[in-house]
Design an enzyme around this catalytic site. Structure first.
Site, PDB file in Angstrom:
ATOM      1  N   LYS A  63       0.849  -1.196   0.000  1.00  0.00           N
ATOM      2  CA  LYS A  63       0.000   0.000   0.000  1.00  0.00           C
ATOM      3  C   LYS A  63       0.886   1.247   0.000  1.00  0.00           C
ATOM      4  O   LYS A  63       1.929   1.279   0.668  1.00  0.00           O
ATOM      5  CB  LYS A  63      -0.915  -0.019   1.235  1.00  0.00           C
ATOM      6  N   SER A 105      -9.596   1.568   3.289  1.00  0.00           N
ATOM      7  CA  SER A 105      -8.856   2.337   2.298  1.00  0.00           C
ATOM      8  C   SER A 105      -7.808   1.527   1.536  1.00  0.00           C
ATOM      9  O   SER A 105      -7.143   2.041   0.640  1.00  0.00           O
ATOM     10  CB  SER A 105      -8.146   3.506   2.995  1.00  0.00           C
ATOM     11  N   SER A 114      -9.673  -0.848   7.533  1.00  0.00           N
ATOM     12  CA  SER A 114      -9.228  -0.587   6.166  1.00  0.00           C
ATOM     13  C   SER A 114      -8.587  -1.757   5.460  1.00  0.00           C
ATOM     14  O   SER A 114      -8.336  -1.688   4.259  1.00  0.00           O
ATOM     15  CB  SER A 114      -8.253   0.605   6.156  1.00  0.00           C
TER      16      SER A 114
END
EC number: 6.3.5.7
Length: 525
Positions: free
Chosen positions: A76, A171, A195
């Site tokens: 990420k 996210s 997330s």
């Protein structure tokens, strides 16, 4: 080979069935074919091939570093990566190249993992759909399954049917899309309020949120320091256990990590669950919960009970206050963490030089989107001298009550809690954006954020496909630092339900035909 588990591929590499370079090239090919998903911000092809070459040399000598040697992974884009741009999906950090690797990234490299790229996210990880980053929204691979497309044809569309794709959840949606599209075998996400688990559930993956302090946060650009945890996304529980075993342990650069040494996460094949006590929190049966998720939740509880486990209803009485409490604490820490991005210390700097104050204002207006600015404003309000006791201190007290609820339940003899992960299956983008970011996040994190406030481990495991052919996941919550027990129970459940994650393989193999001149074509699984 792309459809196999991490351990199976590792065995294949050791047996010479495939080389690290060949495996890397297959994943790079999938990244190119699935570019329309917008899962990656940066594809590190040159770095990956170089790492694959080094891995190949080790295998030729019969000296692989471990189960991750030669395995493609994704990171990420809020984890620092040396010499590789790290943006947090924001204009504020465009062009930022860290001088060091995050501890978890370095641990993956030390085991020979291949970095395929940095994945897309909501700006600074503030969101639950992976739709609010400056690089555009992430599309859920399950949007293009034949069953889902046929169901959508029966419903009215907007003017642009091609926009009727599904969100990934957020996210960490880019990491989830990257794994489910077979571009890598594991991906790191971050989990502050759900997330990692949220996109895992909506993309048919396993998503692990470790106990707070089990895995180092050093190099993870912070959202909420007291709740942030590096998360893991894989296609099966065993794969997640392999990655967690590599990442877990003390880090002298992170004072919040545990001091005791951590043993490898080897999961036994649990055959007898009769000694387990499964708790079902009654407060999680909320009106907004879809009937399909509720039905699967009940079936999962019945499954445990039918195999001899004790299944009881439990109470987490302060659950109704958790969303408000989380909002106050989250925005307060966001305001503090984002203060460093002022045009002088870190990040983007505007060209205005009328005054320092004008430069600050313009820099933050250009660097942050409305979502981030809104959370900063809320946090600064809660932290004002006249509001501090009323909001922040009270929220901390409520957080303690929420954590104590979990302690009381586990002290009563419950081994694991079973809950939904999300309210429903993934929803279409056009439907998702009808609500503002704050409202969406409050709705989508309803079952997940309390775990972060309590610092407990949790895992989302896909259970079944909905009537529309979309994945639905359920969440297991364990005692603090009993991550191995939690993953062992999750592995047993995974084996019982046999979720068809491999269904995406056929879709992704033919994904080059999905878009022709940017228009959706017919795809079958």
């Amino acid at each position: 080979m792309l459809g196999r588990t991490l351990r199976e591929v590792s065995a294949g590499l050791k047996q010479g069935q495939i080389t690290p370079t060949e495996l890397c090239q297959k994943c790079l090919s999938m990244i190119k074919k699935t570019k329309f998903l917008n899962a990656y911000i940066t594809v590190t092809e040159e770095e990956a091939l170089k790492q694959a070459e080094e891995s190949e040399k080790r295998y030729a000598k019969g000296q692989p570093l471990g189960d991750l040697d030669g395995i493609p992974v994704a990171i990420k884009d809020n984890f620092s990566t040396s010499a590789i741009e790290t943006t947090c999906g924001s204009n504020m950090l465009k062009g930022y190249v860290p001088p060091y690797n995050a501890t978890v990234v370095q641990k993956l490299f030390d085991q020979g993992a291949l970095l395929m790229g940095k994945t897309n996210l909501d700006e600074f990880a503030m969101g639950s759909g992976s739709t609010d980053g400056v690089f555009g929204p992430v599309k859920n691979p399950w949007s293009y399954s034949k069953q889902y497309r046929e169901k959508r044809k029966q419903k009215p569309h907007g003017e642009n049917e091609d926009s009727d794709w599904l969100i990934t959840g957020g996210s960490s949606g880019g990491s989830a899309a990257a794994v489910s599209a077979f571009t890598c075998f594991a991906a790191l996400g971050s989990d502050t309020g759900g997330s990692t688990r949220n996109p895992a559930a909506q993309c048919g993956l396993v998503g692990v949120k470790p106990s707070y302090g089990l895995v180092s946060r050093h190099g993870l650009i912070p959202l909420v320091n007291s709740m942030d945890v590096p998360g893991i996304l894989t296609r099966c529980v065993d794969d997640a256990a392999v990655v967690l075993g590599v990442l877990a342990g003390h880090d002298p650069k992170d004072s919040t990590t545990i001091q005791d040494p951590v043993k490898p996460f080897l999961l036994p094949s649990l055959t007898d669950v009769s000694k387990l006590c499964i708790g079902i929190p009654k407060e999680y049966l909320v009106p907004e919960l879809s009937s399909e998720v509720q039905s699967l939740w009940t079936k999962a509880a019945d499954l445990f009970e039918s195999r001899g486990a004790k299944v009881i209803e439990v109470s987490l009485p302060h659950t109704s206050y958790s969303i408000v409490c989380y909002h106050v604490l989250c925005t307060s820490e966001v305001a503090s963490n984002m203060a460093r991005f002022d045009g002088l210390e870190y990040g983007h700097r505007c060209d205005i030089d009328v005054s320092t104050e004008a430069m600050y204002a313009a820099t933050r207006r250009e660097g942050f989107n409305d979502v981030v600015r809104g959370r900063i404003l809320s946090g600064n309000f809660f932290l004002l001298k006249e509001n501090y006791e009323t909001y922040f201190i009270k929220a901390q007290k409520v957080r303690r009550l929420i954590a104590n609820d979990f302690v009381n339940v586990f002290n009563s003899g419950v081994d694991v809690l079973l809950t939904p992960t999300t309210l429903s299956e993934a929803v279409p983008y056009l439907e998702f954006i009808k609500e503002d970011n704050r409202t969406r996040s409050a709705q989508d994190d309803i079952f997940t954020q309390a775990v972060n406030m309590a610092g407990l481990p949790a895992i989302s495991v896909p259970m079944a496909l909905s009537n529309q052919g979309l994945p639905i996941g359920l969440q297991f919550i364990g005692r603090a630092f009993c991550d191995q027990q939690l993953l062992t129970v999750a592995k047993w459940f995974e084996k019982q339900v046999q979720f068809p994650v491999i269904q995406l393989q056929g879709l992704m193999d033919d994904c080059s035909a999905i878009f022709e001149n940017e228009k959706l074509a017919s795809v079958s699984l």
